[in-house]
Design an enzyme around this catalytic site. Structure first.
Site, PDB file in Angstrom:
ATOM      1  N   CYS A   1       0.808  -1.218   0.000  1.00 48.73           N
ATOM      2  CA  CYS A   1       0.000   0.000   0.000  1.00 48.73           C
ATOM      3  C   CYS A   1       0.846   1.275   0.000  1.00 48.73           C
ATOM      4  O   CYS A   1       0.554   2.227  -0.751  1.00 48.73           O
ATOM      5  CB  CYS A   1      -0.960   0.005   1.187  1.00 48.73           C
ATOM      6  SG  CYS A   1      -0.162  -0.277   2.788  1.00 48.73           S
TER       7      CYS A   1
ATOM      8  N   SER B   1      -5.573   0.791   9.823  1.00 51.43           N
ATOM      9  CA  SER B   1      -6.213   0.043   8.744  1.00 51.43           C
ATOM     10  C   SER B   1      -5.235  -0.850   7.997  1.00 51.43           C
ATOM     11  O   SER B   1      -5.625  -1.870   7.427  1.00 51.43           O
ATOM     12  CB  SER B   1      -6.874   1.012   7.750  1.00 51.43           C
ATOM     13  OG  SER B   1      -5.907   1.864   7.159  1.00 51.43           O
TER      14      SER B   1
ATOM     15  N   HIS C   1      -3.135   6.270   5.049  1.00 45.58           N
ATOM     16  CA  HIS C   1      -1.704   6.417   5.319  1.00 45.58           C
ATOM     17  C   HIS C   1      -1.210   7.768   4.802  1.00 45.58           C
ATOM     18  O   HIS C   1      -1.790   8.348   3.883  1.00 45.58           O
ATOM     19  CB  HIS C   1      -0.900   5.325   4.617  1.00 45.58           C
ATOM     20  CG  HIS C   1      -1.121   3.949   5.148  1.00 45.58           C
ATOM     21  ND1 HIS C   1      -1.822   3.686   6.303  1.00 45.58           N
ATOM     22  CD2 HIS C   1      -0.696   2.742   4.678  1.00 45.58           C
ATOM     23  CE1 HIS C   1      -1.814   2.364   6.514  1.00 45.58           C
ATOM     24  NE2 HIS C   1      -1.149   1.782   5.542  1.00 45.58           N
TER      25      HIS C   1
END
Length: 334
Positions: free
Chosen positions: A128, A158, A240
Site C-alpha cells: 500500500c 487500517s 496512510h
C-alpha cells in the site's frame, strides 16, 4: 463477466464490494470466498445477497474471469494454482508473488501495460505505501530521472486489517473509561502512541515493509531508483501518509513539479500554506486519489524536492488499485 473476491469478510474484501459497486464494474455474477470462519456469511452487492463460500481446492473458479484475492500470502500461495487453472486472472493483494520475475507488479497509473504479460495468470498488487508513493513519483520521474528517495511513512491502523482498526477504537474507549488496555494486534498500545516498526526486522536493520518500498518501487518504475524508508504505525484509524524527499538527476522547480502532479492521473494537489491547506488522513479516508501537498525544494539538496502525501490504504492502497488493473485488462484484451 464473472468475478470473485477471495477474503470477502476482511477489510480489503469489504472494500472490494464497495469499489466494484461504486465504479459499476461490469460483472454479471460475483462469487465470494472465505475461510471456515467466514463461510456462510452473507453480504449485499447491487441489491442482491451473496453467501460466502468456503475456499477449497475444487473447480469453483471455472468460468471466473477475474479473482480479487486478499486473504494473506499463505492462502495466495496455496490456492494460486486452484484459482488460475481454468484461465482465471488472479489479482493478488498479498506479498506472495510481488517480486517473482514472472509475475507483473502493477500500478495502473505507472505501468498498466505490464499486466498484459502474465505467464502464470497472476498479477500482483503492490504494498500500500509503495502504491501511493509511485503514483506521485511517476510524473516527477518523467521530468527528470529520480536517483533516490527517502521516505517516512505514517501508517494507520487500517494497514493491519479490520481487527486492528477495532482494537484501536477499543483502546481509546478503554483509556477514557479507565480500564486496562487490550494489546493484541500490535506489539504495543497504539492509542496515543506511534510504533516505529511495521512487519518484522531483516538482517540489515530495515523491516520487511521498508524493504518492500525499496524493491517494489524499482520493479514498478523499471528503474534503478533507490528508496530508503522508515515505516511507522500511527494512531489514525484509516489512510496512510508519507513524507517524501526526492533527488533527481537534474534540478526541478516547484512550479514544474506542481504542474506535473496536477496533470497526473490519480493525484490531487492540495497545497496552499497560506490557508493551511494540505492533505491529512482525516480527510483522505474514503477517497480514490493520492493527495499531495507541502511541495517545496529540498534546502539540503540542490537536486532535491520534498513533499507530503496522504491516501486511503484500503482503497488506492489495495482494493481500488486491483479493480483498476481489471478495468485496464477489460479495455485492452476484449
Amino acid at each position: 463477466m464473472k468475478a470473485a473476491i477471495v477474503g470477502a469478510s476482511g477489510a480489503v474484501g469489504q472494500e472490494f464490494l464497495r469499489v466494484l459497486e461504486q465504479r459499476n464494474f461490469p460483472v454479471d455474477e460475483l462469487l465470494l470466498f472465505g475461510s471456515q470462519r467466514s463461510a456462510g456469511s452473507k453480504y449485499t452487492f447491487k441489491g442482491r445477497e451473496i453467501e460466502v463460500r468456503l475456499l477449497q481446492h475444487n473447480d469453483d473458479f471455472k468460468g471466473v474471469d477475474y479473482a480479487f484475492v486478499s486473504a494473506g500470502a499463505g492462502t495466495s500461495r496455496e490456492f494460486a494454482e486452484t484459482i488460475t487453472k481454468h484461465g482465471t486472472v488472479m489479482i493478488d493483494n498479498s506479498s506472495a508473488f510481488r517480486m517473482d520475475a514472472d509475475v507483473p507488479l502493477v500500478v495502473p497509473e505507472c505501468n498498466a501495460e505490464d499486466a498484459l504479460v502474465r505467464p502464470r495468470g497472476i498479477i500482483a498488487n503492490p504494498n500500500c505505501t509503495t502504491i501511493m508513493m509511485v503514483v506521485v513519483l511517476k510524473p516527477i520521474d518523467r521530468l527528470s530521472h529520480i536517483r533516490r528517495v527517502h521516505v517516512a511513512s505514517y501508517q494507520s491502523a487500517s494497514g493491519a486489517g479490520a481487527q486492528a482498526m477495532a482494537e484501536l477504537q477499543e483502546q481509546y474507549r478503554q483509556i477514557v473509561n479507565g480500564e486496562p488496555v487490550t494489546v493484541d494486534k500490535f506489539a504495543y498500545q497504539l492509542a496515543y502512541n506511534v510504533i516505529p516498526q511495521i512487519d518484522v526486522f531483516t538482517d540489515n536493520g530495515y523491516t520487511k515493509e521498508e524493504m518492500k518500498m525499496f524493491n517494489e518501487t524499482r520493479k514498478i518504475l523499471h528503474s534503478d531508483i533507490r528508496c530508503s524508508a522508515t515505516c511507522v504505525r500511527i494512531s489514525s484509524l484509516r489512510s496512510h501518509s508519507e513524507a517524501v524527499w526526492i533527488e533527481t538527476e537534474e534540478p526541478l522547480t516547484e512550479e514544474q513539479v506542481r504542474a506535473a502532479l496536477e496533470a497526473a492521473p490519480g493525484v490531487t494537489v492540495q497545497d496552499d500554506p497560506a490557508t493551511k491547506t494540505y492533505p491529512m488522513p482525516l480527510f483522505t479516508g474514503g477517497k480514490d486519489d493520492v493527495y499531495v501537498g507541502r511541495i517545496r525544494r529540498d534546502i539540503a539538496d540542490e537536486n532535491g524536492m520534498t513533499l507530503w502525501l496522504s491516501g486511503d490504504q484500503i482503497r488506492k492502497g489495495a482494493a481500488l488499485n486491483a479493480v483498476q488493473i481489471a478495468e485496464y485488462l477489460i479495455q485492452h484484451e476484449k
